[in-house]
Scaffold this motif. Sequence first.
Motif, PDB file in Angstrom:
ATOM      1  N   LEU A  72       0.778  -1.243   0.000  1.00 39.22           N
ATOM      2  CA  LEU A  72       0.000   0.000   0.000  1.00 39.22           C
ATOM      3  C   LEU A  72       0.809   1.293   0.000  1.00 39.22           C
ATOM      4  CD1 LEU A  72      -1.607   0.558   3.548  1.00 39.22           C
ATOM      5  CD2 LEU A  72       0.602  -0.482   3.120  1.00 39.22           C
ATOM      6  N   HIS A  73       2.122   1.242   0.189  1.00 40.34           N
ATOM      7  CA  HIS A  73       2.878   2.495   0.324  1.00 40.34           C
ATOM      8  C   HIS A  73       2.758   3.363  -0.932  1.00 40.34           C
ATOM      9  CE1 HIS A  73       5.426   0.420   3.634  1.00 40.34           C
ATOM     10  NE2 HIS A  73       4.308   0.930   4.111  1.00 40.34           N
ATOM     11  N   ALA A  74       2.763   4.685  -0.679  1.00 41.45           N
ATOM     12  CA  ALA A  74       2.416   5.628  -1.744  1.00 41.45           C
ATOM     13  C   ALA A  74       3.359   5.584  -2.946  1.00 41.45           C
ATOM     14  CB  ALA A  74       2.382   7.046  -1.171  1.00 41.45           C
ATOM     15  N   ASP A  75       4.632   5.212  -2.728  1.00 47.60           N
ATOM     16  CA  ASP A  75       5.549   5.161  -3.878  1.00 47.60           C
ATOM     17  C   ASP A  75       5.244   3.974  -4.796  1.00 47.60           C
ATOM     18  OD1 ASP A  75       6.409   3.755  -1.608  1.00 47.60           O
ATOM     19  OD2 ASP A  75       8.495   3.724  -2.262  1.00 47.60           O
ATOM     20  N   HIS A  76       4.432   3.035  -4.320  1.00 47.78           N
ATOM     21  CA  HIS A  76       4.030   1.888  -5.146  1.00 47.78           C
ATOM     22  C   HIS A  76       2.589   2.032  -5.641  1.00 47.78           C
ATOM     23  CE1 HIS A  76       7.632  -0.528  -3.966  1.00 47.78           C
ATOM     24  NE2 HIS A  76       7.615   0.387  -3.017  1.00 47.78           N
ATOM     25  N   PHE A  77       1.736   2.530  -4.748  1.00 50.29           N
ATOM     26  CA  PHE A  77       0.292   2.558  -5.007  1.00 50.29           C
ATOM     27  C   PHE A  77      -0.175   3.902  -5.566  1.00 50.29           C
ATOM     28  CE2 PHE A  77      -3.579   0.111  -3.964  1.00 50.29           C
ATOM     29  CZ  PHE A  77      -4.553   1.065  -4.199  1.00 50.29           C
ATOM     30  N   GLY A  78       0.614   4.977  -5.336  1.00 52.97           N
ATOM     31  CA  GLY A  78       0.132   6.344  -5.525  1.00 52.97           C
ATOM     32  C   GLY A  78      -0.492   6.664  -6.872  1.00 52.97           C
ATOM     33  N   LEU A  79       0.043   6.086  -7.949  1.00 58.06           N
ATOM     34  CA  LEU A  79      -0.430   6.459  -9.291  1.00 58.06           C
ATOM     35  C   LEU A  79      -1.604   5.611  -9.792  1.00 58.06           C
ATOM     36  CD1 LEU A  79       2.647   7.283 -11.592  1.00 58.06           C
ATOM     37  CD2 LEU A  79       0.829   8.821 -10.810  1.00 58.06           C
ATOM     38  N   VAL A  80      -2.049   4.673  -8.968  1.00 62.36           N
ATOM     39  CA  VAL A  80      -3.094   3.742  -9.409  1.00 62.36           C
ATOM     40  C   VAL A  80      -4.303   4.484  -9.995  1.00 62.36           C
ATOM     41  CG1 VAL A  80      -4.875   2.175  -8.515  1.00 62.36           C
ATOM     42  CG2 VAL A  80      -2.474   1.737  -8.017  1.00 62.36           C
ATOM     43  N   SER A  81      -4.747   5.530  -9.283  1.00 63.66           N
ATOM     44  CA  SER A  81      -5.963   6.214  -9.742  1.00 63.66           C
ATOM     45  C   SER A  81      -5.743   6.947 -11.064  1.00 63.66           C
ATOM     46  CB  SER A  81      -6.460   7.188  -8.674  1.00 63.66           C
ATOM     47  OG  SER A  81      -5.481   8.169  -8.426  1.00 63.66           O
ATOM     48  N   ASP A  96      -3.620  -5.139   3.307  1.00 62.34           N
ATOM     49  CA  ASP A  96      -3.365  -3.732   2.978  1.00 62.34           C
ATOM     50  C   ASP A  96      -4.637  -3.038   2.490  1.00 62.34           C
ATOM     51  OD1 ASP A  96      -0.744  -4.059   3.695  1.00 62.34           O
ATOM     52  OD2 ASP A  96       0.102  -3.767   1.688  1.00 62.34           O
ATOM     53  N   SER A  97      -5.517  -3.787   1.785  1.00 62.35           N
ATOM     54  CA  SER A  97      -6.755  -3.163   1.300  1.00 62.35           C
ATOM     55  C   SER A  97      -7.646  -2.808   2.485  1.00 62.35           C
ATOM     56  CB  SER A  97      -7.496  -4.076   0.323  1.00 62.35           C
ATOM     57  OG  SER A  97      -8.229  -5.057   1.012  1.00 62.35           O
ATOM     58  N   GLU A  98      -7.617  -3.637   3.540  1.00 63.32           N
ATOM     59  CA  GLU A  98      -8.426  -3.325   4.732  1.00 63.32           C
ATOM     60  C   GLU A  98      -7.909  -2.066   5.425  1.00 63.32           C
ATOM     61  OE1 GLU A  98      -8.500  -7.012   6.897  1.00 63.32           O
ATOM     62  OE2 GLU A  98     -10.126  -7.811   5.656  1.00 63.32           O
ATOM     63  N   ILE A  99      -6.592  -1.876   5.402  1.00 63.60           N
ATOM     64  CA  ILE A  99      -6.037  -0.643   5.994  1.00 63.60           C
ATOM     65  C   ILE A  99      -6.535   0.567   5.199  1.00 63.60           C
ATOM     66  CG2 ILE A  99      -3.908   0.681   6.406  1.00 63.60           C
ATOM     67  CD1 ILE A  99      -2.523  -2.016   6.959  1.00 63.60           C
ATOM     68  N   ILE A 100      -6.508   0.451   3.867  1.00 63.76           N
ATOM     69  CA  ILE A 100      -6.972   1.565   3.031  1.00 63.76           C
ATOM     70  C   ILE A 100      -8.455   1.830   3.284  1.00 63.76           C
ATOM     71  CG2 ILE A 100      -7.406   2.315   0.645  1.00 63.76           C
ATOM     72  CD1 ILE A 100      -4.850   0.758  -0.162  1.00 63.76           C
ATOM     73  N   GLU A 101      -9.262   0.743   3.350  1.00 66.84           N
ATOM     74  CA  GLU A 101     -10.711   0.901   3.522  1.00 66.84           C
ATOM     75  C   GLU A 101     -11.092   1.466   4.885  1.00 66.84           C
ATOM     76  OE1 GLU A 101     -12.335  -2.953   2.709  1.00 66.84           O
ATOM     77  OE2 GLU A 101     -11.754  -2.791   0.599  1.00 66.84           O
ATOM     78  N   SER A 102     -10.353   1.053   5.923  1.00 66.30           N
ATOM     79  CA  SER A 102     -10.752   1.466   7.275  1.00 66.30           C
ATOM     80  C   SER A 102     -10.016   2.728   7.702  1.00 66.30           C
ATOM     81  CB  SER A 102     -10.457   0.344   8.274  1.00 66.30           C
ATOM     82  OG  SER A 102      -9.057   0.182   8.383  1.00 66.30           O
TER      83      SER A 102
END
Length: 323
Positions: A72-81, A96-102
Amino acid sequence: MIEEIRNNLFRTEIPLPNSPLKSLNSYIIKGEDRNLIIDTGLNRKECLDAMHSGLKELDIDLEKTDLFITHLHADHFGLVSKLATESTKVYFNRPDSEIIESWDGWDTMIEYGGQNGFPRNELQSALSSHPGHKFGSEWTPELSILQEGDRIDVGDYHFTCVETPGHSLGHMCLYEPAAKILVAGDHILIDITPNIQCWSDDQNPLADYLDSLDKVSKLDIELVLTGHRRLVTDYKGRIKELKDHHHRRLDEIISILGDSAMSAYEIASKMSWDINCENWEEFPMAQKWFATGEAISHVRYLEENKRLKRRIENDVVIFSNAA
Ligand SMILES: [Zn+2]
């Protein structure tokens, strides 16, 4: 700059301005019907420009491309959107998805930092300099959740998911047994050591991490595709170095404590860090935050192994040697 590592498997370096990591390795695999991008970069212009120029060079159509994100760290996930289209599958792990959701804002983490001795008047500035706060994905597309043993087929490659918690709660690698390739995210790095942070007393991420290193060392690997810096061939040697590094850090904490008692923040300020700063006061705020999280993960490990004990003093957790 695009480099073809194996047939139809490319690496492109995504710059991470002002980060000691320097850049992210994003991997792009060309398939017949669908392509796959593994890890993306921060949600900022420099990263998006580099990604777009790489995709253009490879003639990749995002409408025919899926994403796999190691953690989930932003340098890996950040550009997804910015990369996901209507038809994109975004493969990701459940923890990691549960951390993002909650996610309830940064308050819980901030409170935990304060309990561990991070100066409460500096917490807000630590938060505002955190890359995840500044350059995270602004929204999360629907995620396709994968778990241990699940497969991703792209072109000639058939990857198996390997759960490797430690660097994050749900960190996931991809293993290609025929090509003997491990896509490692931030599980195995060379020149720098993956940051193992803890931000909850329910967790023991360093124990998870050491177990995940043992798990990966049993695989037959010729090439480790790392999330940053150089690729790794001698993975068993590197795994041994990483394990030794953490055991040295654990011993260092025991000797820093000696007969005294300290918060994790104070321990972090006395540990040796591989950073270009004369002393702790000079550390950039974000690095103080990461260092404290790293100290907590080691302290939690020692505590679970009954080598440290804790008490609370003025709302701050204080550790001392158990023996
Ligand atoms: Zn990471």
